[in-house]
Design a protein around this motif. Structure first.
Motif, short mmCIF file in Angstrom:
data_model
loop_
_atom_site.label_atom_id
_atom_site.label_comp_id
_atom_site.label_asym_id
_atom_site.label_seq_id
_atom_site.Cartn_x
_atom_site.Cartn_y
_atom_site.Cartn_z
N LYS A 94 2.26 1.85 -3.52
CA LYS A 94 1.21 2.26 -4.45
C LYS A 94 0.77 3.71 -4.22
CE LYS A 94 -0.75 -2.38 -5.01
NZ LYS A 94 -1.89 -3.28 -4.69
N ASN A 95 0.94 4.19 -3.01
CA ASN A 95 0.38 5.50 -2.67
C ASN A 95 1.42 6.58 -2.39
OD1 ASN A 95 -2.66 4.99 -2.52
ND2 ASN A 95 -1.86 3.32 -1.26
N ASP A 109 0.83 -1.21 0.00
CA ASP A 109 0.00 0.00 0.00
C ASP A 109 0.87 1.26 0.00
OD1 ASP A 109 -2.27 -1.57 0.03
OD2 ASP A 109 -2.57 -1.41 2.19
#
Length: 325
Positions: free
Chosen positions: A40-41, A37
């Protein structure tokens, strides 16, 4: 006092709560999910994931009445379009071992019990094991050091399979659900060394590099150039060992300029394994995602399997050329 500062692109599972002590726990998988995560962010182009020595318990699964078994993979870096990111994984003799008791196959979504083999099931009957390491639509991937990925298939709980009535023979007796050790698709530049991936319910290693006719991408490419070799698209795999997998040791499903050196592929779907799934090959070259071009296997071993090497050309408009052993 003092504060230890770590660069925001250096990621270590221990810093995300992993235990890495070989116990059956959810903390290890949660750590890899958190790393996924984070990548991805965040906007950075390069990341190093340092997996220190230890045994990490990966993949989690929960049962939701009416929905069936829900699976959460470990490091899952799949992007909907090409991400300008370089991922380096450095392993210090680490082991990723799949959790015991994972369901795989077809199960009743209301009771959670395994069902008998059948010709078709609703999607909520399907239980998959997912991916230990998954990468999709990434510019560059490097895996170095020494890494073991243990699919732990003998500790899985198996459900129904496809009976395959009226289906192509490779569906008969299959589970039609993902369960992969190292899975990479649409990676422009790959370097992987010293990975031992074994005892998976599908494939130990799944590879798709890049070519002009790839699918599952938003990139606009000139498919007429499929035979033009692009020096920026390549993959090197050194000293990979993929053994004791229920379906395939290596699925090669597209790409160009791929080289496999000193790799060992043995035991795919053989009777002495706890589970088997068609097509049971050490190597399956199946150009389902892109055409295969300029691929070389140097000093590689292809051992025991129901079908040692399978080749499926002209699939979905893709084909296979210039593969040497």
């Amino acid at each position: 006092g003092w504060v230890r500062q770590v660069t925001p692109t250096y990621l270590n599972p221990y810093n995300f709560g992993a235990l890495g002590d070989g116990t059956q726990n959810d903390y290890d998988n949660l750590a890899f999910v958190a790393i996924s995560d984070y990548i991805k962010n965040t906007p950075f182009k390069g990341y190093t994931i340092h997996i220190e020595h230890g045994q990490y318990c990966v993949i989690s699964q929960k049962f939701v009445a009416g929905q069936g078994y829900q699976t959460t993979s470990a490091l899952d870096l799949q992007f909907t379009k090409m991400a300008d990111k370089a991922i380096i994984i450095k392993s210090d003799n680490a082991t990723l071992k799949l959790k015991e008791g994972l369901r795989f196959g077809f199960f009743d979504p209301n009771t959670g019990e395994a069902v008998a083999d059948g010709d078709s099931y609703a999607e909520n009957y399907r239980a998959n094991v997912g991916y230990a390491l998954a990468f999709h639509n990434i510019k560059k991937l490097v895996i170095c050091g020494n890494l073991e990925i243990d699919g732990n298939s003998s500790k899985a709980i198996i459900g129904g399979r496809l009976a395959g009535t009226g289906m192509p023979k490779w569906y008969v007796g299959s589970y039609d659900a993902p369960s992969y050790g190292l899975w990479m698709r649409l990676i422009e530049n790959i370097y992987v060394e010293n990975v031992n991936t074994h005892d998976h319910l599908c494939d130990g290693l799944y590879v798709v590099g890049y070519n002009y006719d790839v699918v599952y991408t938003t990139d606009v490419l000139d498919k007429t150039k499929v035979d033009v070799l692009n020096a920026n698209w390549s993959g090197v795999f050194n000293n990979i060992k993929s053994t004791r997998n229920a379906r395939q040791c290596l699925s090669l499903c597209g790409g160009q300029n791929l080289t496999f050196n000193d790799c060992y592929f043995d035991k795919a779907g053989t009777d002495d394994l706890p589970h088997q799934s068609m097509p049971k090959t050490t190597l399956d070259i199946e150009a389902e995602i892109a055409s295969v071009r300029n691929t070389v296997f140097n000093r590689c071993h292809f051992g025991d399997a129901t079908f040692p090497v399978a080749c499926g050309a002209n699939i979905y408009g893709h084909d296979i050329r210039n593969v040497t052993f």
